[in-house]
Scaffold this motif. Structure first.
Motif, PDB file in Angstrom:
ATOM      1  N   PHE A   1      11.401  -8.184 -16.433  1.00  0.00           N
ATOM      2  CA  PHE A   1      10.810  -7.782 -15.165  1.00  0.00           C
ATOM      3  C   PHE A   1       9.330  -8.185 -15.148  1.00  0.00           C
ATOM      4  O   PHE A   1       8.783  -8.655 -16.152  1.00  0.00           O
ATOM      5  N   ILE A   2       8.686  -7.983 -14.029  1.00  0.00           N
ATOM      6  CA  ILE A   2       7.328  -8.495 -13.849  1.00  0.00           C
ATOM      7  C   ILE A   2       6.356  -7.914 -14.872  1.00  0.00           C
ATOM      8  O   ILE A   2       5.539  -8.631 -15.469  1.00  0.00           O
ATOM      9  N   CYS A   3       6.439  -6.614 -15.092  1.00  0.00           N
ATOM     10  CA  CYS A   3       5.464  -5.938 -15.958  1.00  0.00           C
ATOM     11  C   CYS A   3       6.031  -5.500 -17.296  1.00  0.00           C
ATOM     12  O   CYS A   3       5.449  -4.631 -17.956  1.00  0.00           O
TER      13      CYS A   3
ATOM     14  N   TYR B   1       4.296   2.237 -11.504  1.00  0.00           N
ATOM     15  CA  TYR B   1       2.934   1.774 -11.253  1.00  0.00           C
ATOM     16  C   TYR B   1       2.197   1.976 -12.566  1.00  0.00           C
ATOM     17  O   TYR B   1       1.604   3.020 -12.810  1.00  0.00           O
ATOM     18  N   PRO B   2       2.249   0.967 -13.451  1.00  0.00           N
ATOM     19  CA  PRO B   2       1.924   1.165 -14.869  1.00  0.00           C
ATOM     20  C   PRO B   2       0.587   1.862 -15.105  1.00  0.00           C
ATOM     21  O   PRO B   2      -0.419   1.567 -14.450  1.00  0.00           O
ATOM     22  N   VAL B   3       0.620   2.780 -16.065  1.00  0.00           N
ATOM     23  CA  VAL B   3      -0.608   3.479 -16.479  1.00  0.00           C
ATOM     24  C   VAL B   3      -1.403   2.607 -17.441  1.00  0.00           C
ATOM     25  O   VAL B   3      -2.644   2.631 -17.430  1.00  0.00           O
TER      26      VAL B   3
ATOM     27  N   SER C   1       9.018  -2.203 -12.038  1.00  0.00           N
ATOM     28  CA  SER C   1       7.776  -1.708 -11.442  1.00  0.00           C
ATOM     29  C   SER C   1       7.809  -1.978  -9.940  1.00  0.00           C
ATOM     30  O   SER C   1       8.720  -2.640  -9.426  1.00  0.00           O
ATOM     31  N   ILE C   2       6.802  -1.462  -9.236  1.00  0.00           N
ATOM     32  CA  ILE C   2       6.776  -1.686  -7.789  1.00  0.00           C
ATOM     33  C   ILE C   2       6.543  -3.166  -7.464  1.00  0.00           C
ATOM     34  O   ILE C   2       6.846  -3.599  -6.343  1.00  0.00           O
TER      35      ILE C   2
ATOM     36  N   SER D   1       0.829  -1.205   0.000  1.00  0.00           N
ATOM     37  CA  SER D   1       0.000   0.000   0.000  1.00  0.00           C
ATOM     38  C   SER D   1       0.863   1.254   0.000  1.00  0.00           C
ATOM     39  O   SER D   1       0.525   2.260  -0.651  1.00  0.00           O
ATOM     40  N   ILE D   2       1.989   1.204   0.723  1.00  0.00           N
ATOM     41  CA  ILE D   2       2.898   2.363   0.735  1.00  0.00           C
ATOM     42  C   ILE D   2       3.509   2.569  -0.645  1.00  0.00           C
ATOM     43  O   ILE D   2       3.637   3.711  -1.119  1.00  0.00           O
ATOM     44  N   LEU D   3       3.909   1.480  -1.308  1.00  0.00           N
ATOM     45  CA  LEU D   3       4.474   1.611  -2.649  1.00  0.00           C
ATOM     46  C   LEU D   3       3.459   2.246  -3.607  1.00  0.00           C
ATOM     47  O   LEU D   3       3.821   3.125  -4.413  1.00  0.00           O
ATOM     48  N   ARG D   4       2.210   1.825  -3.545  1.00  0.00           N
ATOM     49  CA  ARG D   4       1.171   2.414  -4.389  1.00  0.00           C
ATOM     50  C   ARG D   4       0.973   3.895  -4.057  1.00  0.00           C
ATOM     51  O   ARG D   4       0.836   4.737  -4.951  1.00  0.00           O
TER      52      ARG D   4
END
Length: 403
Positions: free
Chosen positions: A341-343, A275-277, A348-349, A259-262
Motif C-alpha cells: 500500500f502507499i504508506c 492517517y499515519p502517526v 491509509s487514506i 480534507s474530509i478524509l483528514r
C-alpha cells in the motif's frame, strides 16, 4: 423526405459529391440536445476520420479543432422538412461583386436547383465588334528578399467526413433502497451528515472510510442530474457546488475529499495507520494526497469524464491518456515499489483517495496494468464494506461500457 420520428433532422454538406447528407437519427438527437443547451453551454466535440471537430451552432458549421481552416457546413431541417438553419457551402472568392441572394427551394432530393444563367453581355456581341486591346506587360520579376518570410501554402480542402463517436451516456439509475445503511434505527445516533452522490468516486471514498471506522452518519443524497448541487442551500455549504460535503454535529462544514478524509481521522476514533502517526509515513501520505489532487485526478477526469457524462470535452481524452500512462508508472515504480500500500503494509487514506478514481477506467477502453489491478484487489479485500459501497457505481459503469 419522410420521417417517422418527431426529431428534427441535421444534415452536413458533402463537398465531394456536392450534396447534403442526413445524419443518423441518434446523431440528430444528440445535436438537438446540445443545441437546446442542455449540456450547460459546453462545446459539442465529435471525432471525424481521426480528427476532432467542434460543432458551431451559431455559424452552422463543424470546425477542425487542430486546423481552423478545415470545416464543413451543417444545417437543420425542422419537422415540416423546411430548412431552419442553412450555411452556404460555397466560399465567395471576390468581395467586389458578391452574388445576389436567392431563396432556397428544396427539391425531392433535398438539393436546391441551379439558378438560370444569364448570357454575358460580351458573349452576345459579334467578335468583330469587340475592339482589340493589347495585354498589359507582366510586372518585372523581383528576387525575394532572404529576410522576408516564405509565403505559406493554403491548406488542402478537407475530405468528405464520416461522423462517428458521438456518445450519449446512459441515465444514472438511483441507488437501491437501504443502500450503505448498516446501522439499525434503534441504535442510530449520527455524529455527522454526509452529502454525497452514489457514482462519485470522491463521495464513495469518504463513505467507505466512515463505514470502516464505524462512524454513525446521516447520508443526504444529491442528485447531480437534477442539478440539486446548484441550489442556493447547497451552495451555502460548498461554494464550489460539488460533492462530497461533511457537516459535523457542531456545525463544522468540510469540503474537498482529501480534507474530509483528514478531518475524519483527526476527529473520530480511527486506526493510527489510516492517517499515519509516524512522521515519515505521515509525510509520505501527504505527498500522495497532494499528487493525487494536483496530477493524477485531473488526468483521470480528462479520460473518463466524457464517457461518464460529467463533461463534453472529448478533445482532451487523447492527451489525458498519454499523461495517465505516466501516472501508472509513478504508482508502480514509486508509491508501490516496495510496499503493498502507499504508506506501508496497511491501508491509509492515501489509498482511499487513489483507488476509487481508478474504478472510472472501467467506462473506457484503457486496461489497467496487472500490478494496479492487484493493488485494487488488495484494497478491496482489506475493506469489509467494499461491495456494499461500490455496487451502484459498478452497475452504472457496466451500462456505460456496454454502449
Amino acid at each position: 423526405m419522410e420521417r417517422s420520428s418527431n426529431v428534427a433532422v441535421w444534415q452536413y454538406y458533402d463537398p465531394k459529391n456536392r450534396k447534403w447528407i442526413e445524419f443518423p437519427k441518434r446523431y440528430s438527437v444528440t445535436m438537438e440536445r446540445y443545441r437546446a443547451n442542455v449540456s450547460g453551454g459546453r462545446p459539442c466535440i465529435v471525432e471525424v476520420d481521426n480528427a476532432e471537430y467542434k460543432i458551431d451552432f451559431e455559424a452552422n458549421k463543424a470546425v477542425d479543432t487542430r486546423n481552423f481552416h478545415r470545416w464543413i457546413s451543417i444545417r437543420r431541417l425542422d419537422l415540416d422538412n423546411e430548412v431552419e438553419i442553412t450555411h452556404s457551402p460555397q466560399k465567395i472568392k471576390s468581395v467586389e461583386n458578391p452574388p445576389t441572394s436567392q431563396p432556397i427551394v428544396l427539391t425531392s432530393s433535398g438539393r436546391s436547383p441551379s439558378p438560370v444563367r444569364q448570357p454575358s453581355p460580351i458573349r452576345s456581341q459579334s467578335p468583330s465588334s469587340i475592339p482589340y486591346q493589347k495585354p498589359a506587360p507582366p510586372p518585372p520579376s523581383v528576387a525575394p528578399s532572404p529576410n522576408l518570410p516564405r509565403p505559406q501554402r493554403s491548406p488542402s480542402p478537407s475530405p468528405s467526413p464520416n461522423f462517428h463517436n458521438i456518445r450519449t451516456p446512459p441515465l444514472v439509475p438511483p441507488p437501491p433502497p437501504g443502500w450503505a445503511k448498516p446501522f439499525s434505527d434503534e441504535d442510530f445516533n449520527p455524529s455527522c451528515k454526509l452529502y454525497l452522490n452514489h457514482i462519485s468516486s470522491n463521495s464513495l471514498s469518504v463513505l467507505l472510510l466512515l463505514l470502516e471506522g464505524n462512524v454513525q452518519h446521516e447520508m443526504v443524497f444529491i442528485d447531480l442530474s437534477k442539478g440539486e448541487n446548484q441550489t442556493q442551500s447547497f451552495a451555502s455549504l460548498n461554494p464550489m457546488k460539488q460533492v462530497p460535503v461533511l457537516e459535523d454535529e457542531d456545525g463544522t462544514v468540510v469540503w474537498e475529499p482529501n480534507s474530509i478524509l483528514r478531518y475524519i481521522c483527526n476527529t473520530f476514533s480511527m486506526e493510527d495507520t489510516l492517517y499515519p502517526v509516524n512522521q515519515k509515513n505521515r509525510i509520505r501520505c501527504e505527498m500522495a494526497l497532494d499528487w493525487r489532487q494536483s496530477r493524477f485526478y485531473p488526468n483521470i477526469s480528462k479520460v473518463t469524464y466524457p464517457a461518464l457524462g460529467f463533461s463534453d470535452d472529448w478533445a482532451s481524452v487523447e492527451k489525458g491518456k498519454v499523461l495517465l500512462m505516466e501516472d501508472f508508472q509513478t504508482i508502480e515504480r514509486y508509491w508501490l515499489k516496495t510496499t503493498p500500500f502507499i504508506c506501508g503494509n496497511k491501508v491509509s487514506i492515501a489509498d482511499y483517495s487513489i483507488v476509487f478514481p481508478l474504478l472510472y477506467l472501467r467506462a473506457t477502453d484503457i486496461r489497467l496494468p496487472r500490478s494496479l489491478q492487484s493493488y485494487i484487489d488488495r484494497f478491496s479485500q482489506a475493506c469489509d464494506f467494499w461491495d456494499e459501497v461500490t455496487g451502484p457505481l459498478f452497475h452504472y459503469l457496466s451500462l456505460v461500457h456496454v454502449q
